[in-house]
Scaffold this active site. Structure first.
Site, PDB file in Angstrom:
ATOM      1  N   HIS A 301       0.704  11.904  25.355  1.00 30.71           N
ATOM      2  CA  HIS A 301       1.472  12.163  26.565  1.00 30.71           C
ATOM      3  C   HIS A 301       1.099  13.493  27.234  1.00 30.71           C
ATOM      4  CE1 HIS A 301       3.217  14.352  23.327  1.00 30.71           C
ATOM      5  NE2 HIS A 301       3.926  15.078  24.188  1.00 30.71           N
ATOM      6  N   ASP A 302       0.132  14.225  26.664  1.00 32.01           N
ATOM      7  CA  ASP A 302      -0.261  15.523  27.222  1.00 32.01           C
ATOM      8  C   ASP A 302      -1.650  15.536  27.860  1.00 32.01           C
ATOM      9  OD1 ASP A 302       2.062  16.870  26.383  1.00 32.01           O
ATOM     10  OD2 ASP A 302       1.202  17.268  24.405  1.00 32.01           O
TER      11      ASP A 302
HETATM   12  C1  GLC Z   1       3.630  19.875  22.544  1.00 36.52           C
HETATM   13  C2  GLC Z   1       4.060  18.608  23.260  1.00 36.52           C
HETATM   14  C3  GLC Z   1       4.086  18.867  24.727  1.00 36.52           C
HETATM   15  C4  GLC Z   1       5.084  19.958  24.998  1.00 36.52           C
HETATM   16  C5  GLC Z   1       4.771  21.203  24.167  1.00 36.52           C
HETATM   17  C6  GLC Z   1       5.947  22.139  24.156  1.00 36.52           C
HETATM   18  O1  GLC Z   1       2.328  20.249  22.842  1.00 36.52           O
HETATM   19  O2  GLC Z   1       3.202  17.557  22.920  1.00 36.52           O
HETATM   20  O3  GLC Z   1       4.433  17.720  25.466  1.00 36.52           O
HETATM   21  O4  GLC Z   1       5.055  20.287  26.341  1.00 36.52           O
HETATM   22  O5  GLC Z   1       4.529  20.893  22.822  1.00 36.52           O
HETATM   23  O6  GLC Z   1       6.989  21.633  23.377  1.00 36.52           O
END
Ligand code: GLC
Length: 471
Positions: A301-302
């Site tokens: 999702h990132d």
């Molecule tokens: C992780 C999650 C991401 C989030 C970040 C801060 O990387 O995968 O979606 O924004 O942590 O919690």
């Protein structure tokens, strides 16, 4: 151990299945789709955060760790989901966010000493937030400056405070008592910071950091990646017992040997940063395979969706690679259909531009893709072109290939050896089988043996194809 070479399916709860017509996916929706996960043959699923959240970071800013976001359902719905999952032999993993809370979590006001504050009136060092800009912001109420490794709405917890450790252990026990089988531990490379708050040095050996170029210019030596984190993770391990702990850390996997003393596996993110090029892929695979306990990821999702990153022509070969390497494989929902990045929202939800990776699942060819009877919170990308209903009974579809690979994976031996090959090809041996992946648009030579799976028709190793042979 059930997880050793498990396939874990990542569910983005808001975008998987809506059950009540509000256009937002929910827990009951997920329960109603569990048969799909059984059909696919995965061992477990990981739910991106389901806790109440003001949604500054879409659930990764938690305002209550022991509840379910009302938009997603209730604790009863959660219990039902776990029951139904277990009845099908599916394990359930939650996302635990131990490094920071939402600024709206009551802890921030009730226990300010659980957070990290600047000793001076302003940022005390050069630390940068993952989404860009300084990692320090001024709290309007107290006038003091607090640390946030991500958005300003996500203040970092101070893991040097034993009360924080105890609180997070308590959270874990709460969910373990409800039957969860493990946790994906979010951003734990940020868990502990330098006690002297020293400046981070310029990056010398850049490993692409997620999300923002500001953050890539510095090496996270003092703002994270601290060896002191191991002892804190050991405390989480104590609370977790033998539940699966998967760590999200953004360094080359080889650097995480000591972390594996307390975690079961760490994500191998190298594929996310590697072009679809045989040499680069081999370089990514070698150290991770040697380390053994890794969880392979091709998208989540990132980061850009798999189809967008490697191109639709390489999707089948990418599936073979993901699902035949030793270790755990994580599949992000929709990748098995070939879903690409979408347009995102007209008025963006995520300030770091990640809406386009989070479009709803496409179950059928209708405009809302079978995802909701209402107005989807994010538009569907292309349900008419790609959906479960169309691909489900077609062995030759991408979904059919994922399913066959997940089945075939069970018969692959435990051993692993990278093979020397023609340039442009990645090949390896898994006791009794050889996997060969052609990353180029040219024809290559197939490994010798009886073909048990081929992604393309044709002789040899066709362009963009992958083969599994028994030898
Ligand atoms: C992780 C999650 C991401 C989030 C970040 C801060 O990387 O995968 O979606 O924004 O942590 O919690």
């Amino acid at each position: 151990m059930w997880w050793q070479d498990a396939v874990v399916y990542q569910i983005y709860p808001r975008s998987f299945q809506d059950s009540d017509g509000d256009g937002i996916g929910d827990l009951r929706g997920i329960t109603s789709r569990l048969d799909y996960l059984s059909y696919l043959g995965v061992d477990a699923f990981w739910l991106s955060p389901i806790y109440p959240s003001p949604l500054a970071d879409f659930g990764y800013d938690v305002s209550d760790y022991k509840a379910v976001d009302p938009k997603l359902g209730t604790l009863d719905d959660f219990d039902e989901l776990v029951r139904e999952a277990h009845a099908r032999g599916l394990k359930v993993l939650l996302d635990l966010i131990p490094s920071h809370t939402s600024i709206e979590h009551p802890w921030f006001r009730e226990h300010p000493d659980w957070y990290i504050w600047s000793p001076v009136d302003g940022p005390p060092n050069n630390w940068v937030a993952a989404f860009g800009g300084p990692a320090w912001s001024r709290d309007e109420l107290s006038g003091r400056w607090y640390l946030h490794s991500f958005y300003p709405e996500q203040p970092d917890l101070d893991w040097r405070n034993p009360d924080v450790v105890a609180a997070m252990q308590d959270v874990m026990r709460f969910w373990l008592d409800r039957g969860v089988d493990g946790f994906r531990l979010d951003a734990i490379d940020r868990l502990v910071k330098d006690d002297q708050l020293r400046d981070d040095p310029p990056a010398t050996k850049p490993f692409p950091l997620p999300l923002h170029e500001d953050a890539a210019g510095l090496e996270m030596r003092y703002s994270g990646n601290r060896p002191e984190a191991i002892a804190k993770l050991r405390a989480l391990r104590e609370a977790a017992g033998d539940a699966l702990l998967v760590g999200e850390v953004f360094r080359p996997v080889g650097e995480y040997r000591s972390w594996l003393e307390v975690l079961d596996v760490v994500f191998a993110f190298e594929f996310l940063f590697s072009p679809w090029d045989a040499e680069r892929l081999r370089a990514a695979i070698a150290p991770a395979a040697e380390l053994g306990r890794v969880a392979w990821v091709m998208s989540n999702h990132d980061f850009d969706r798999l189809a967008t990153r490697v191109g639709p022509e390489n999707l089948r070969a990418a599936a073979v690679l993901l699902l035949t390497l030793p270790g755990i494989a994580f599949v992000y929902q929709g990748d098995e259909l070939g879903l690409a990045n979408g347009p995102g929202a007209a008025k963006p939800y995520d300030r770091a531009g990640r809406d386009r990776l989070r479009h709803p699942m496409q179950w059928d060819s209708s405009p809302a893709g079978g995802f909701t009877s209402g107005e989807p919170w994010l538009p569907l990308v292309d349900p008419a072109a790609r959906n479960v209903a169309d691909q489900r009974d077609d062995r030759r579809s991408l979904l059919g290939l994922y399913r066959r690979l997940i089945e075939l994976r069970r018969v692959l031996g435990a051993g692993f050896r990278l093979l020397d090959t023609e340039p442009g090809v990645v090949a390896y041996e898994r006791d009794g089988h050889v996997v060969a992946v052609n990353t180029t648009p040219e024809q290559h030579t197939a490994p010798e043996g009886e073909v048990v799976l081929a992604t393309h028709d044709g002789e040899g190793l066709p362009p963009h194809a992958a083969l599994i042979v028994r030898n």
